[in-house]
Every structure is written in C-alpha cells, then in structure tokens.
Design a protein around this motif. Structure first.
Motif, PDB file in Angstrom:
ATOM      1  N   LEU A 109     -50.775 -61.260  43.804  1.00  0.00           N
ATOM      2  CA  LEU A 109     -50.216 -62.706  43.135  1.00  0.00           C
ATOM      3  C   LEU A 109     -51.308 -62.909  42.533  1.00  0.00           C
ATOM      4  N   THR A 110     -52.321 -63.187  42.675  1.00  0.00           N
ATOM      5  CA  THR A 110     -53.480 -63.781  41.639  1.00  0.00           C
ATOM      6  C   THR A 110     -53.949 -62.888  40.333  1.00  0.00           C
ATOM      7  N   PRO A 111     -53.703 -61.503  40.348  1.00  0.00           N
ATOM      8  CA  PRO A 111     -53.254 -60.814  38.523  1.00  0.00           C
ATOM      9  C   PRO A 111     -52.551 -61.024  38.176  1.00  0.00           C
ATOM     10  N   GLY A 112     -51.207 -61.454  38.961  1.00  0.00           N
ATOM     11  CA  GLY A 112     -50.294 -61.282  38.162  1.00  0.00           C
ATOM     12  C   GLY A 112     -50.469 -62.762  37.750  1.00  0.00           C
ATOM     13  N   ILE A 113     -50.529 -64.148  37.977  1.00  0.00           N
ATOM     14  CA  ILE A 113     -49.958 -64.980  37.441  1.00  0.00           C
ATOM     15  C   ILE A 113     -51.057 -65.687  37.081  1.00  0.00           C
ATOM     16  N   ALA A 114     -52.125 -64.804  36.852  1.00  0.00           N
ATOM     17  CA  ALA A 114     -53.512 -65.479  35.640  1.00  0.00           C
ATOM     18  C   ALA A 114     -53.029 -65.147  34.189  1.00  0.00           C
ATOM     19  N   PRO A 115     -52.360 -63.595  33.871  1.00  0.00           N
ATOM     20  CA  PRO A 115     -51.891 -63.697  33.008  1.00  0.00           C
ATOM     21  C   PRO A 115     -51.564 -64.092  31.624  1.00  0.00           C
TER      22      PRO A 115
ATOM     23  N   VAL B  83     -45.449 -58.621  35.675  1.00  0.00           N
ATOM     24  CA  VAL B  83     -43.802 -57.877  36.922  1.00  0.00           C
ATOM     25  C   VAL B  83     -45.020 -55.931  37.575  1.00  0.00           C
ATOM     26  N   VAL B  84     -46.009 -55.587  36.481  1.00  0.00           N
ATOM     27  CA  VAL B  84     -46.774 -54.615  36.387  1.00  0.00           C
ATOM     28  C   VAL B  84     -47.692 -54.939  38.011  1.00  0.00           C
ATOM     29  N   VAL B  85     -48.843 -55.719  37.835  1.00  0.00           N
ATOM     30  CA  VAL B  85     -50.058 -55.803  39.049  1.00  0.00           C
ATOM     31  C   VAL B  85     -48.675 -56.295  40.297  1.00  0.00           C
TER      32      VAL B  85
ATOM     33  N   VAL C 105     -42.921 -49.385  33.250  1.00  0.00           N
ATOM     34  CA  VAL C 105     -42.611 -48.764  34.532  1.00  0.00           C
ATOM     35  C   VAL C 105     -43.088 -48.355  35.199  1.00  0.00           C
ATOM     36  N   PRO C 106     -43.559 -46.726  34.641  1.00  0.00           N
ATOM     37  CA  PRO C 106     -44.488 -46.254  35.355  1.00  0.00           C
ATOM     38  C   PRO C 106     -45.864 -46.570  36.246  1.00  0.00           C
ATOM     39  N   MET C 107     -46.195 -46.883  36.032  1.00  0.00           N
ATOM     40  CA  MET C 107     -46.971 -48.157  35.719  1.00  0.00           C
ATOM     41  C   MET C 107     -47.260 -49.093  37.413  1.00  0.00           C
ATOM     42  N   LEU C 108     -45.305 -49.847  36.818  1.00  0.00           N
ATOM     43  CA  LEU C 108     -45.311 -50.495  38.187  1.00  0.00           C
ATOM     44  C   LEU C 108     -45.388 -50.015  39.131  1.00  0.00           C
TER      45      LEU C 108
END
Length: 412
Positions: free
Chosen positions: A147-153, A259-261, A314-317
């Motif tokens: 969640l950290t790299p997702g929330i941080a940006p 969404v990706v991270v 989508v591919p990175m997800l």
C-alpha cells in the motif's frame, strides 16, 4: 516467556518491520508526481532529473553491503536507529537543495540511511521465523507494505499541487525522525548471536563469496532483482509517460500508479496459499512466468504503437501480481540456508536488486524518445532475464534436493 518468542506475535514489531521495509518505497514514489516540476524549477534535463532516482538506488545498493555485516555484528536495533537518523537529516538537505546537483548528492546520502530499513526488516523476519513460515510472514507483511508505494504518489500529487515538491522531502524528514523515536522505544534486539568477525575484511569476502557460489541463493536473488527492476523501470519512466505523453494531471497520476503498484498486494495476498500448495520453488516459477507474459504483452503493445494509457497500465498491473507471488518466496528461499549471516545475505540480495534496478532506470532515461517503448521493452527484457536466471540456477537444484530427500527417506 522468552522475548523473541513473544516478538513473533507482536503487532508493534510487525508494524515496525513494515515501516522499515517501506523506507525505499516512500523515498522513491512520494515525489514521482513532482519530477516534471523539479526538472522545470531547477533547469535540469530529463536524464538529470531521473538521476535523483537512479543515484538513490545505486547508493542504496552499495550501502547494503556494509549495513548487512554491521547488523550481524552490532545488532538490528542500533543499525536501524542510525539509518533513520541519517535518512531524516538527508531529507532536510533535499528539501532546501538550490540546484539539481545538490539534490542528487543529498539523495545519495538519503539512500545510505534508507537502505538500513530493507536490510533490517528482512533480517528480523529471518531471525524470528523458519523457511516456510518466513515466506508466509513475508507475504503478509509485503501485502500490507504494498500500500505504501501505491498511496505515496497520491499524497505526493496533492503535496505537489498545494505545497510544491520541496514539501515532499519535508514529509520524508518527519517520517524518518518519527520512526527513529519509535524504534528507540519499541524495537527489541532480535539478533541473539552477533558475529564478531562479520566486519573483518577476510570474513566479509569469504561470506559474500560463499553466497555468490551458492546457485540456489543466486537464482532466487537474481530472479527477484530482475522483476523488482521491472517495477523500478515503470517507476522511473511512468511520470513522463503518463503525465507528458498521455496528458495525465500530476494530482491524478498517483491514482494510476496506485492501481498498478497495489496490484502487487493481490499477488502477495494469494502467495501464502500458493506457497502452501506448491512450495517455495514452484511458487516463484509461477510468479515469474506471470511476469514474463505481462512484460511481453507490454512490449508488444508498445511496438505495435497502441498509444493508450490502458496499454501501459493493464500489463503492468499483471506484472505486479506476479511479483507479489514470487517476491516473498524468493526472499525466504534465498535467506533460509544462512541463519548466522542473515544480515549479510539480505544485504547482498538488496545490492543485486538495487543495482540492477538503477541500471534499468538509466536505460529507460537514456533511451527516452517521447514514447512508452523504452519503458515497455526494458520491463519485457527484465522479465525474460528473471526466468532465465531462476530456471538455470535454482530450478535444477530443486529436483536434486527432492531426489536426495527421497533417498534419505528410503534409507530410513
């Protein structure tokens, strides 16, 4: 009850481990939405601006080679406290940097403090848990940590819009200082068998040489290094691709990145179930095959000039889901055979991970051509390298171990 036995079930210790492991994520993703603004305000080029990421990763990589043995010699607690303090001071220097050169130099120092979090968190898990249990614990912790790299940006985008990029580094300073105080009062020492020879030059060379000669360790380490580097390639190039190429607003960029991270956490969520059913080696293989397919899809869409946000996201997800499955298993598998030198083994694993990642970031920026192709092809290549390394080094030994285990059972 023994203090270490109680620590295994301590919620406070688990949260501290998560926060320590989150140092790198906060340091690299919080200011991603600000990269174009940093470039403009400091009069830097794209390559110079991305050095704030690549230099951080190179410093992070090299510093771990010293931090790991320090943790084996003096304990996890002391080294973690020193790293947090250095991180906070360097964050303050970043916040007041007058030019890109000063910012890059301060980021290098910041990386030296941040690397202690990655090394110490992995070593603490190895101190407290066995091989299979350690893999499951790493999966649970990394699922939350994702969640950290997702929330941080998302937070960074709001900071950029309302306060400016310098306040992102003010936030890092406060995070490092606050965690330092909490570690002082809440972290017990988990290294009950310090290695008094860990810092001797000959011992260092012997220990690192032993690790590099172990094909199982090296296969696990290179696999997770390459897939992590694919994640970093996206991190390094995503703000320029999504903001500049596709016109995403800085305060909206974080939601796409989230969404990706955070899809990594989906992989980490199922990782304990996969590990229980397939074992560590087969779990890593399934995860790396997932990332290879995702990376090739990303590269194919880029070469086919499918210039859509979803053709990148989508591919990175899917790539991140595979990474979530393989990463905790790779860490547990690599460290399992080295309980007396867990800090050193964790450090070398981190060095490989960060040095390959920094090189991947330089490749994305060096081949920057205003399209998503450099990012996409770098991710695809790293997925293929991860599969090749794991399949060549670790997988054959899995079969040998199974045969030797069956032979011992028969003899019994």
């Amino acid at each position: 009850m023994d203090a270490l036995a109680g620590a295994r079930d301590s919620r406070q210790l688990k949260l501290l481990v998560i926060l320590l492991a989150g140092f790198g994520a906060i340091s690299t993703t919080l200011f991603l939405p600000s990269l174009p603004a940093i470039q403009e305000e400091l009069g830097a080029s794209v390559n110079q601006t991305q050095l704030t990421l690549s230099v951080f990763f190179y410093g992070f990589a090299v510093s771990q080679l010293i931090v790991g043995p320090l943790a084996d010699r003096f304990g996890r607690r002391k080294v973690a406290l020193g790293g947090c303090a250095l991180y906070a001071l360097a964050g303050l220097a970043c916040a007041v940097a007058p030019d890109i050169e000063t910012l890059v130099a301060a980021r290098l120092v910041q990386s030296m403090g941040a690397c202690t979090g990655a090394v110490i968190s992995r070593a603490i898990v190895r101190d407290l848990y066995g091989r299979e249990e350690g893999a499951r614990m790493m999966a649970r912790l990394t699922m939350i940590m994702a969640l950290t790299p997702g929330i941080a940006p998302i937070l960074g985008g709001q900071i950029e819009v309302w306060l400016g990029w310098r306040f992102a580094f003010v936030f890092m300073t406060l995070f490092g200082g606050g965690l330092c105080l909490w570690l002082w009062t809440g972290l017990i020492e988990t290294n009950r068998q310090p290695d008094r020879t860990a810092l001797r030059p000959l011992s260092l060379l012997r220990n690192y040489g032993r690790l590099l000669r172990d094909p199982v360790y090296l296969g696990f380490a290179l696999c997770t290094a390459c897939i992590f580097s694919g994640q970093f390639a996206f991190l390094s190039g995503s703000s320029f691709v999504l903001i500049e190429l596709f016109g995403i607003a800085p305060d909206s960029f974080g939601y796409y990145y989230f969404v990706v991270v955070v899809s990594y956490s989906l992989g980490a969520l199922v990782a304990p179930l996969v590990t229980k059913r397939l074992g560590i080696e087969r779990s890593v293989l399934s995860g790396v095959l997932f990332t290879v397919a995702s990376g090739l899809a990303l590269g194919g869409l880029a070469l086919g000039r499918v210039d859509l946000v979803l053709a990148v996201v989508v591919p990175m997800l899917c790539f991140e889901i595979g990474f979530g499955i393989l990463h905790p298993n790779s860490v547990a598998g690599a460290l399992a055979a080295f309980p007396q030198m867990a800090g050193t083994a964790s450090a070398l694993m981190g060095f490989l991970q960060m040095s390959v990642a920094a090189t991947a970031g330089l490749a994305v920026s060096g081949f920057h051509d205003g399209t998503q192709r450099p990012l996409a092809l770098t991710v695809a290549a790293l997925g293929c390298l991860a599969f090749a390394g794991f399949f060549a080094l670790t997988w054959p030994r899995r079969a040998e171990s199974a045969r030797s285990g069956s032979a011992r059972t028969g003899d019994g």
